[in-house]
Structures are given as structure tokens and as C-alpha cells.
Motif scaffolding. Sequence first.
Motif, PDB file in Angstrom:
ATOM      1  N   LEU A  84     -20.059  -8.479  -1.930  1.00  0.00           N
ATOM      2  CA  LEU A  84     -20.691  -7.778  -0.814  1.00  0.00           C
ATOM      3  C   LEU A  84     -22.194  -7.980  -0.889  1.00  0.00           C
ATOM      4  N   ASN A  85     -22.745  -8.689   0.101  1.00  0.00           N
ATOM      5  CA  ASN A  85     -24.201  -8.773   0.236  1.00  0.00           C
ATOM      6  C   ASN A  85     -24.663  -7.455   0.849  1.00  0.00           C
ATOM      7  N   ALA A  86     -25.253  -6.598   0.014  1.00  0.00           N
ATOM      8  CA  ALA A  86     -25.583  -5.225   0.426  1.00  0.00           C
ATOM      9  C   ALA A  86     -27.031  -5.067   0.873  1.00  0.00           C
ATOM     10  N   GLU A  87     -27.737  -6.154   1.120  1.00  0.00           N
ATOM     11  CA  GLU A  87     -29.157  -6.048   1.501  1.00  0.00           C
ATOM     12  C   GLU A  87     -29.376  -5.199   2.757  1.00  0.00           C
ATOM     13  N   PRO A  88     -28.520  -5.317   3.809  1.00  0.00           N
ATOM     14  CA  PRO A  88     -28.769  -4.505   5.006  1.00  0.00           C
ATOM     15  C   PRO A  88     -28.313  -3.053   4.875  1.00  0.00           C
ATOM     16  N   VAL A  89     -27.561  -2.713   3.806  1.00  0.00           N
ATOM     17  CA  VAL A  89     -27.024  -1.352   3.654  1.00  0.00           C
ATOM     18  C   VAL A  89     -28.115  -0.437   3.119  1.00  0.00           C
ATOM     19  N   ASN A  90     -28.466   0.595   3.902  1.00  0.00           N
ATOM     20  CA  ASN A  90     -29.552   1.483   3.482  1.00  0.00           C
ATOM     21  C   ASN A  90     -29.083   2.892   3.112  1.00  0.00           C
ATOM     22  N   TYR A  91     -27.760   3.147   3.267  1.00  0.00           N
ATOM     23  CA  TYR A  91     -27.239   4.459   2.884  1.00  0.00           C
ATOM     24  C   TYR A  91     -25.728   4.372   2.724  1.00  0.00           C
ATOM     25  N   ILE A  92     -25.195   5.133   1.772  1.00  0.00           N
ATOM     26  CA  ILE A  92     -23.748   5.264   1.594  1.00  0.00           C
ATOM     27  C   ILE A  92     -23.441   6.751   1.424  1.00  0.00           C
ATOM     28  N   ASP A  93     -22.618   7.301   2.315  1.00  0.00           N
ATOM     29  CA  ASP A  93     -22.326   8.729   2.202  1.00  0.00           C
ATOM     30  C   ASP A  93     -21.129   8.954   1.264  1.00  0.00           C
ATOM     31  N   ASN A  94     -20.792  10.234   1.038  1.00  0.00           N
ATOM     32  CA  ASN A  94     -19.769  10.577   0.057  1.00  0.00           C
ATOM     33  C   ASN A  94     -18.395  10.035   0.440  1.00  0.00           C
ATOM     34  N   SER A  95     -18.058  10.097   1.730  1.00  0.00           N
ATOM     35  CA  SER A  95     -16.759   9.579   2.187  1.00  0.00           C
ATOM     36  C   SER A  95     -16.643   8.090   1.907  1.00  0.00           C
ATOM     37  N   ALA A  96     -17.719   7.355   2.182  1.00  0.00           N
ATOM     38  CA  ALA A  96     -17.710   5.904   1.952  1.00  0.00           C
ATOM     39  C   ALA A  96     -17.627   5.582   0.463  1.00  0.00           C
ATOM     40  N   LEU A  97     -18.292   6.400  -0.383  1.00  0.00           N
ATOM     41  CA  LEU A  97     -18.240   6.170  -1.830  1.00  0.00           C
ATOM     42  C   LEU A  97     -16.809   6.286  -2.351  1.00  0.00           C
ATOM     43  N   ASN A  98     -16.113   7.326  -1.881  1.00  0.00           N
ATOM     44  CA  ASN A  98     -14.728   7.513  -2.316  1.00  0.00           C
ATOM     45  C   ASN A  98     -13.844   6.352  -1.856  1.00  0.00           C
ATOM     46  N   GLU A  99     -14.042   5.903  -0.617  1.00  0.00           N
ATOM     47  CA  GLU A  99     -13.243   4.796  -0.100  1.00  0.00           C
ATOM     48  C   GLU A  99     -13.565   3.492  -0.836  1.00  0.00           C
ATOM     49  N   LEU A 100     -14.843   3.298  -1.168  1.00  0.00           N
ATOM     50  CA  LEU A 100     -15.232   2.089  -1.903  1.00  0.00           C
ATOM     51  C   LEU A 100     -14.554   2.030  -3.272  1.00  0.00           C
ATOM     52  N   GLN A 101     -14.452   3.181  -3.924  1.00  0.00           N
ATOM     53  CA  GLN A 101     -13.756   3.208  -5.218  1.00  0.00           C
ATOM     54  C   GLN A 101     -12.308   2.771  -5.052  1.00  0.00           C
ATOM     55  N   LYS A 102     -11.658   3.236  -3.985  1.00  0.00           N
ATOM     56  CA  LYS A 102     -10.264   2.844  -3.721  1.00  0.00           C
ATOM     57  C   LYS A 102     -10.171   1.347  -3.441  1.00  0.00           C
ATOM     58  N   ILE A 103     -11.139   0.839  -2.648  1.00  0.00           N
ATOM     59  CA  ILE A 103     -11.145  -0.596  -2.325  1.00  0.00           C
ATOM     60  C   ILE A 103     -11.275  -1.432  -3.589  1.00  0.00           C
ATOM     61  N   VAL A 104     -12.211  -1.039  -4.469  1.00  0.00           N
ATOM     62  CA  VAL A 104     -12.454  -1.790  -5.712  1.00  0.00           C
ATOM     63  C   VAL A 104     -11.202  -1.782  -6.587  1.00  0.00           C
ATOM     64  N   ARG A 105     -10.560  -0.609  -6.703  1.00  0.00           N
ATOM     65  CA  ARG A 105      -9.361  -0.499  -7.560  1.00  0.00           C
ATOM     66  C   ARG A 105      -8.198  -1.293  -6.957  1.00  0.00           C
ATOM     67  N   ASN A 106      -8.035  -1.229  -5.628  1.00  0.00           N
ATOM     68  CA  ASN A 106      -6.957  -1.979  -4.975  1.00  0.00           C
ATOM     69  C   ASN A 106      -7.132  -3.489  -5.174  1.00  0.00           C
ATOM     70  N   LEU A 107      -8.365  -3.937  -5.066  1.00  0.00           N
ATOM     71  CA  LEU A 107      -8.643  -5.358  -5.272  1.00  0.00           C
ATOM     72  C   LEU A 107      -8.360  -5.758  -6.720  1.00  0.00           C
ATOM     73  N   ARG A 108      -8.733  -4.869  -7.654  1.00  0.00           N
ATOM     74  CA  ARG A 108      -8.524  -5.173  -9.072  1.00  0.00           C
ATOM     75  C   ARG A 108      -7.034  -5.310  -9.390  1.00  0.00           C
ATOM     76  N   GLU A 109      -6.210  -4.479  -8.726  1.00  0.00           N
ATOM     77  CA  GLU A 109      -4.766  -4.566  -8.933  1.00  0.00           C
ATOM     78  C   GLU A 109      -4.219  -5.926  -8.484  1.00  0.00           C
ATOM     79  N   LYS A 110      -4.927  -6.566  -7.553  1.00  0.00           N
ATOM     80  CA  LYS A 110      -4.511  -7.884  -7.062  1.00  0.00           C
ATOM     81  C   LYS A 110      -5.171  -9.009  -7.855  1.00  0.00           C
ATOM     82  N   GLY A 111      -5.926  -8.623  -8.880  1.00  0.00           N
ATOM     83  CA  GLY A 111      -6.592  -9.632  -9.703  1.00  0.00           C
ATOM     84  C   GLY A 111      -7.889 -10.128  -9.092  1.00  0.00           C
ATOM     85  N   ILE A 112      -8.484  -9.333  -8.208  1.00  0.00           N
ATOM     86  CA  ILE A 112      -9.721  -9.728  -7.520  1.00  0.00           C
ATOM     87  C   ILE A 112     -10.877  -8.851  -8.019  1.00  0.00           C
ATOM     88  N   VAL A 113     -11.976  -9.491  -8.359  1.00  0.00           N
ATOM     89  CA  VAL A 113     -13.170  -8.784  -8.847  1.00  0.00           C
ATOM     90  C   VAL A 113     -14.117  -8.526  -7.669  1.00  0.00           C
TER      91      VAL A 113
END
Length: 572
Positions: free
Chosen positions: A486-515
Motif C-alpha cells: 500500500l502506497n500510503a503517501e496520500p493517506v492523511n488519517y485513519i479512524d478506529n473503524s478503518a484500523l480494525n478492518e485493516l487488521q482483519k485485511i492483514v490477517r486474511n492476507l497472511r492466511e493466504k500466504g500474502i505479506v
Amino acid sequence: MLKRFFPILDWLPKYQKRDLAGDFSAGITVGIMLIPQGMAYALIAGLPPIYGLYAALVPNLVYVFTGSSRKLAVGPVALDSLIVASSLAAMKLGSLQAYIGMAILLALFVGLIQMVMGFMKLGFLSNFLSRPVVSGFTVAAAFVIGISQLKHFFGLDIGTTNSLKTLRAIFNQLGETNFYDLSIGVAAILVILGLKKLHRKLPAAMVVVVLGIIGIYFFMVNDTDVHIVGPVPKGLPGFLLPELNSGLLIKAFPTAMALAFIAFAEAMTIAKSIEEKSQQYHTDPNQELRALGASNIIGSLFQSFPVNAGLSRTAVNVNEGAKTGLASFISVIVVGLTLLFLTPFFYYLPKSVLGAIILVAVYGLIDVNYPRQLWKQQRDEFYLFLVTFLTTLFVGISQGIIFGVLFSLLLLVYRISRPHIALLGKIRGLDYFKNIDRFPDDIEQHDEILLLRFDAQLFFANVRYFENAVSKEVAKKGKAVKYVILNAEPVNYIDNSALNELQKIVRNLREKGIVFKIAGAIGPIRDILQKSDLLEVIGKENVYVRTAEAYEDCLKKMERTALQEKVSWQHR
């Protein structure tokens, strides 16, 4: 402190004699303009013409002392007058005196709202009136104003203020047309246009007023053949406290709020454009709110209806060489002398002449180039323009503004909930990462890497959209994909809902063998990641300063120095 609230104390002591000629010329010219315009705009508001002169007097004088713009010409304007008319017509007031009293009370109400907004430093709220909304409202209002004046043109007695009903009534009563009124109105338009073509600075409106009065006085044997203004009170307006009525105030609140916002937005648009051209002073939005508020409040105590900055008069003020508020002070003197000595002559003024002045004025408000430009460049904003235009034209003035603002906010929500997401690739031979749709033939192909750029903040309204986009692109690449960057240069804020979803995304990807890797996150984003423990979920080793580093690390494991690691995930 006094200079902040009374800007006249700043420019008056520094006044230079060389500015006097320009101020005097502009003041006389605008003062002469104000007389027919003020009377015509009072007619739009459904008020006796004299109240247009009252609105051109005291509010303008108050603004001289309080306005931060030195060239703005304040007084009655067409749009505000139309909003007053549509609002008061809906209240079904029982008599003309009650109607006049409510118009004056509305000025007080608008002024109080503007004053409170000014002291609360709410000038930034005018930014919510986008240009498509203002333009759509203005063009529709121009049509509504023009249609409202056709009854004076045809000499017909039509009680409704609704545009469609007015057109239907005129069509049904065409056989009753007063051809004296029609002929005078058409002649007045031709004279105004002819004089303007001859020389832009000629006071065309005042010329047709004088010609109309002379024509009726000397050549009309029976003055009942023409609808004329009739008796016009002589003298300056007296001090009179508006009669307060809580029931009517509640009804008037939406209109007062709309007027306060629109007047301020329009005034600031005009003031800023003048300021940018002259570069001689600074216009303070909050002081402008206070100045307009004071002008309306004190004006209402001297029988004025709501006022605002006039675009045409301000333009004339600038073109004639106005340098300071002294020009407006001279305009006030011109209007005051007219009230003291000249009002009896206006008895013979044909209403169709005032109608002609209004029709020519509002024609200049109809801009067809702007919606055409929107249609070619930004379709969504064209639809915003169209919604505002149609709602104002067929539903109502206040509703048009409200719907326009609501629709623009909905459009904003839609945009931020579905922001632009770009799939990036490395340009061959260069350290550039660009959108693969824009450079399809110049991109290196590596199926194991999925590189995205998210062009917005991540929050509850768009994180699902981001998740779906990642899942969709991972599915497209199939089992070959091993890394998501993720090129995060344009991202200037992440709220709590997005943080929780990002954790799920990262874990789901890891289960598929994706970093999952993040590159280019700014300091405030790194702080948010650390506080939420998301940094630990992603892994500090998967956070990079530059996209190129993340990309190269996927192709060939790169050793990073301690300083590189510190810079990559450093936080407060």
C-alpha cells in the motif's frame, strides 16, 4: 481593537487627496444607480418602491464604518429581494402593513444571525456553498425574477408569486394586456441596451426613469391608462422598532438563515475578487459578517428590508475609480438628497420602466457557459447545478438552496466513500511508480507483487471499498501474488473503524500466504498505527519510507540499516 471592528479608523486617517476624484466620481455614479435599482428591487420584494431607497441609505452608511472591503457597494439586491418576496408570500400576511413590518423584521433577524456568526468566527461556513450550487441558484433566481416582472410589463393584475402559475395566468390574460405598459416597457429596454452599447458608463437606468416620468407627466392625459408608482413619501426614514412576533419569527427562521448564508457568500465572492485585483487591503470574512449584520440590524431600525453587496454596483464603483469607503458615503448623500427633495417626481414613474430595469439586470445573471463547461469537464457537478436550478425554479427559493447544499454534501460523501485507487507499477529503467492504466507499455511485470495507491483518508465510510478493491485485485492475480504493497503517501488519517478492518485485511492476507506492506506513511499515520497496535500486526519490517524500497525488498530481500528502520516506523 477598535480598528478591527471599525476598519474606517484604519483607512480614513491615511486618506490621500489623490483618491478623492475617483471616490467622488464613483460615489455619484453608484448613488444615481441606486435610485432606480433600489425602487425596482423593492418592487421585486413586493414592497412599495420607497423602501428600496430606505434600504439604500442607512445600511450603506453603516457598512462604510464597519466593512473591511473598501469598495463593496451595499444595498438592496435582486436575489435577496426575491427570497424576501417568496418567503413572505408563503406566510399569507393579512395586510400590506403587516407585509412591510415582516420584511423589516426579517432584516433584523438576518442581521442578528450574521452578527452572531461573525463573533463566533463562522465565516468559513460560506465554503459549503459551492460554485455549482450558487450558479444554479443564481440562474434560476434570474428566471424567477424576470417572470415576476412580466405582470408589470403586460399591465396585468396577478396575485401569485409562483413562476409556473404566473406564466399560466399571463397566458390566460393576454387579451387583457395593457399596451401602454407593454410599449413603455419594451421602449425602456431598447433605450437601456442602446445606451449601454453607446457607452458602458452611461447611467442608462436613471435615463429611462427620467424619460418615463417626463413622458407620463406631459403626454398621458389619463394617468389611469398606465400603471404608475403613485405617491412616494418624502423625507428620510424615521427610527422605528420592528414589531416582534414569535410565531412569525419561527416561520421566518429558515429564510433568515438562507439569506444570511447567501448574502455573506455572495458578498465575500465579490469582495475577494476585488481584493485580488487591487492587492491594497485584506478582506476579513468574520468582520464582513459583522459588518453585514450591523448594516441589516441598524437598517431595520430605519425601515430597511434585507440588504447585501450588489455585484453590478460594486463593479461600477471599481470601474469609476473608487479607492475607499468614501465613495459609498457619497452614494448615501445622493440617495438622502433624493429622499429629501425628489420623491414627489416619482409619482409618475411607470412600473413597467422598473420592470424593464430589472429584466435587463437579471439577464446579466444568466450564465450559460458555466453549465456547458461543467457538462464537458465534471458531469457530477453539472447534475448538482441542475438539481439546484430546477428546485429553485419549480419548488422554491429557500428549497433550492437547501437541496443544493444537501446534494453537494451527498456528492462529497459519495466521493470520499469511493475514492480513487490506482494500481501502480515500476517504470522500466526508472525509480518511478505510476498508474499501470496510464503507462501500460512501460511497466515492469511481476505477478507476485500487487502495488496500490489509495488517494484519500481511510475511515468508516470507505474502508469496505478499500477491502473490496484489495480482494478483487488479489483474485485477479491469482495464486501468484505474494506481496500487497500500500502506497500510503496520500493517506492523511485513519479512524478506529478503518484500523480494525485493516487488521482483519492483514490477517486474511497472511492466511493466504500474502505479506502486507506499507510504504510512504507520513508521521501522523505512523503515530496512529503504533497507538492501535496495527504496526505490530503488519510488522515493523514491512513498513518502508519509500515505495521503491518496499518493491525491491519483495524482489530481493534487502538489508536495512538501523537508521533506515528508525525512519521507516518512527512515531511519537
